[in-house]
Design a protein around this motif. Structure first.
Motif, PDB file in Angstrom:
ATOM      1  N   ASN A 175     -26.956  -1.928  26.428  1.00 44.87           N
ATOM      2  CA  ASN A 175     -26.450  -1.130  25.304  1.00 44.87           C
ATOM      3  C   ASN A 175     -27.520  -0.150  24.837  1.00 44.87           C
ATOM      4  O   ASN A 175     -28.707  -0.480  24.809  1.00 44.87           O
ATOM      5  N   VAL A 202     -18.790  -1.885  21.597  1.00 42.60           N
ATOM      6  CA  VAL A 202     -18.583  -3.238  22.096  1.00 42.60           C
ATOM      7  C   VAL A 202     -17.328  -3.304  22.965  1.00 42.60           C
ATOM      8  O   VAL A 202     -17.328  -3.953  24.027  1.00 42.60           O
ATOM      9  N   ASP A 203     -16.270  -2.638  22.563  1.00 37.99           N
ATOM     10  CA  ASP A 203     -15.038  -2.626  23.362  1.00 37.99           C
ATOM     11  C   ASP A 203     -15.255  -1.909  24.689  1.00 37.99           C
ATOM     12  O   ASP A 203     -14.714  -2.323  25.734  1.00 37.99           O
ATOM     13  N   THR A 250     -17.231  -4.293  26.906  1.00 35.76           N
ATOM     14  CA  THR A 250     -16.370  -5.400  27.319  1.00 35.76           C
ATOM     15  C   THR A 250     -15.434  -4.976  28.440  1.00 35.76           C
ATOM     16  O   THR A 250     -15.218  -5.719  29.414  1.00 35.76           O
ATOM     17  N   GLU A 251     -14.885  -3.779  28.344  1.00 33.64           N
ATOM     18  CA  GLU A 251     -13.976  -3.293  29.379  1.00 33.64           C
ATOM     19  C   GLU A 251     -14.719  -3.002  30.674  1.00 33.64           C
ATOM     20  O   GLU A 251     -14.185  -3.231  31.770  1.00 33.64           O
ATOM     21  N   VAL A 276     -17.279  -4.702  31.772  1.00 29.36           N
ATOM     22  CA  VAL A 276     -17.449  -6.027  32.381  1.00 29.36           C
ATOM     23  C   VAL A 276     -16.164  -6.449  33.086  1.00 29.36           C
ATOM     24  O   VAL A 276     -16.178  -6.949  34.219  1.00 29.36           O
ATOM     25  N   ARG A 277     -15.032  -6.238  32.428  1.00 25.14           N
ATOM     26  CA  ARG A 277     -13.756  -6.645  33.007  1.00 25.14           C
ATOM     27  C   ARG A 277     -13.448  -5.863  34.282  1.00 25.14           C
ATOM     28  O   ARG A 277     -12.988  -6.427  35.284  1.00 25.14           O
ATOM     29  N   LEU A 316     -24.231  -7.919  31.224  1.00 22.29           N
ATOM     30  CA  LEU A 316     -24.787  -7.073  30.170  1.00 22.29           C
ATOM     31  C   LEU A 316     -26.214  -7.488  29.834  1.00 22.29           C
ATOM     32  O   LEU A 316     -26.571  -8.672  29.892  1.00 22.29           O
ATOM     33  N   PHE A 368     -19.816  -8.927  20.101  1.00 22.12           N
ATOM     34  CA  PHE A 368     -20.339  -8.651  21.440  1.00 22.12           C
ATOM     35  C   PHE A 368     -19.924  -9.768  22.406  1.00 22.12           C
ATOM     36  O   PHE A 368     -19.903 -10.944  22.046  1.00 22.12           O
ATOM     37  N   PRO A 369     -19.608  -9.424  23.674  1.00 23.09           N
ATOM     38  CA  PRO A 369     -19.253 -10.448  24.668  1.00 23.09           C
ATOM     39  C   PRO A 369     -20.495 -11.200  25.164  1.00 23.09           C
ATOM     40  O   PRO A 369     -21.005 -10.958  26.265  1.00 23.09           O
ATOM     41  N   ASP A 405     -21.034 -14.037  26.325  1.00 25.70           N
ATOM     42  CA  ASP A 405     -20.964 -14.814  27.556  1.00 25.70           C
ATOM     43  C   ASP A 405     -21.286 -13.971  28.786  1.00 25.70           C
ATOM     44  O   ASP A 405     -21.575 -14.514  29.861  1.00 25.70           O
ATOM     45  N   ALA A 406     -21.277 -12.642  28.646  1.00 23.18           N
ATOM     46  CA  ALA A 406     -21.616 -11.754  29.761  1.00 23.18           C
ATOM     47  C   ALA A 406     -23.091 -11.371  29.778  1.00 23.18           C
ATOM     48  O   ALA A 406     -23.536 -10.666  30.685  1.00 23.18           O
TER      49      ALA A 406
END
Length: 291
Positions: A149, A164-165, A168-169, A171-172, A178, A203-204, A206-207
């Motif tokens: 980031n 953050v979104d 997250t996207e 990562v998906r 991250l 924040f995700p 877990d990533a």
């Protein structure tokens, strides 16, 4: 797109690390203290030999190494530089680092390269471009990368989604991990007058494969509002330590790097900063979240 589902993620120890500086070479080998791993900037080690490579070979016999890129320009509008990517892949092949990361930023425009890490608007178009570039990097390296980031000073009017979104996207879509720079969160939140704790809470975590902590400089903008500069030139500020403790309480213990790239201190000072991070990681998990 590289299928990352069967590729191991970063394998850094859950311990404090430091950004390696050549002036600390002998001291690190003699007394690393709490330091369990080292991070290098990729672009400093893309040559064929000499003292930098010899020192790095000696260090990788003793420490896990994280490679942090600063020149790929993942967010740039033009294609990634194939020569740069080839040199990076060559470094990764022989070093076999525990982790590789890059910045959510751009440094290229037309045929020029800007010696800076510049922020991006968070739009669907930018998201598609960055995802394509991450796919290209992961294909070239044959491994999952981490994306950091940024620190920001202004917001883009054309931004369509929260940072953050956006992350997250990514990562998906790409399977990347991250790198959470807690100092960058604090700097950006202060400059844009938002809540850094709310950012961490969303924040995700877990990533996250790695956390960065660094120092910043304090200034004021034209109307007297606080303006923080991500300088990496001093000790980590107390509010950043508090935000880091909150992050660990929420997301669990993560490999944590002390970044100190400018006005680099002596080894005992840098080692002491790493030891402070180590106390957060080794002690009881902080109870609860920051209010």
């Amino acid at each position: 797109m590289l299928d990352t589902s069967h590729i191991p993620g970063p394998s850094l120890p859950t311990a404090p690390g430091v950004g390696y500086k050549p002036q600390h070479f002998a001291a690190i080998l003699e007394d690393p203290g709490a330091v369990g791993w080292l991070e290098i900037h990729a672009e400093n080690y893309m040559g064929d030999g000499g003292r930098p490579i010899a020192q790095l070979r000696a260090l990788c016999d003793r420490f896990p190494i994280s490679v942090h890129g600063v020149g790929l320009s993942i967010g740039g509008e033009r294609p990634l530089d194939p020569g740069h990517l080839d040199r990076l892949a060559r470094l990764v092949r022989w070093l076999k680092p525990a982790s590789f990361s890059e910045h959510l930023a751009w440094s290229t425009h037309d045929t020029g390269f800007l010696n800076d890490l510049l922020p991006l608007p968070y739009t669907a178009r930018t998201l598609a471009r960055v995802a394509d570039h991450i796919d290209q990097v992961q294909e070239a390296l044959g491994r999952r990368m981490l994306l950091e980031n940024p620190s920001t000073y202004l917001a883009f009017a054309e931004t369509e989604m929260a940072e953050v979104d956006f992350l997250t996207e990514l990562v998906r879509r790409t399977g990347c991990g991250l790198l959470l720079d807690v100092n960058n969160v604090f700097v950006s939140a202060t400059n844009q007058q938002v809540d850094p704790v709310a950012y961490i809470d969303a924040f995700p975590l877990d990533a996250v494969g790695e956390i960065h902590l660094g120092g910043h400089d304090e200034d004021a903008d034209d109307v007297g509002a606080p303006l923080l500069i991500d300088s990496h030139g001093r000790a980590v500020a107390d509010p950043v330590w508090a935000l880091y403790a909150h992050t660990i309480a929420l997301g669990g213990r993560k490999p944590t790097l002390i970044e100190w790239d400018n006005d680099v201190p002596d080894w005992p000072t840098l080692r002491a900063e790493a030891a402070r991070a180590g106390r957060v990681l080794a002690g009881p998990a902080p109870a609860g979240a920051l209010a």
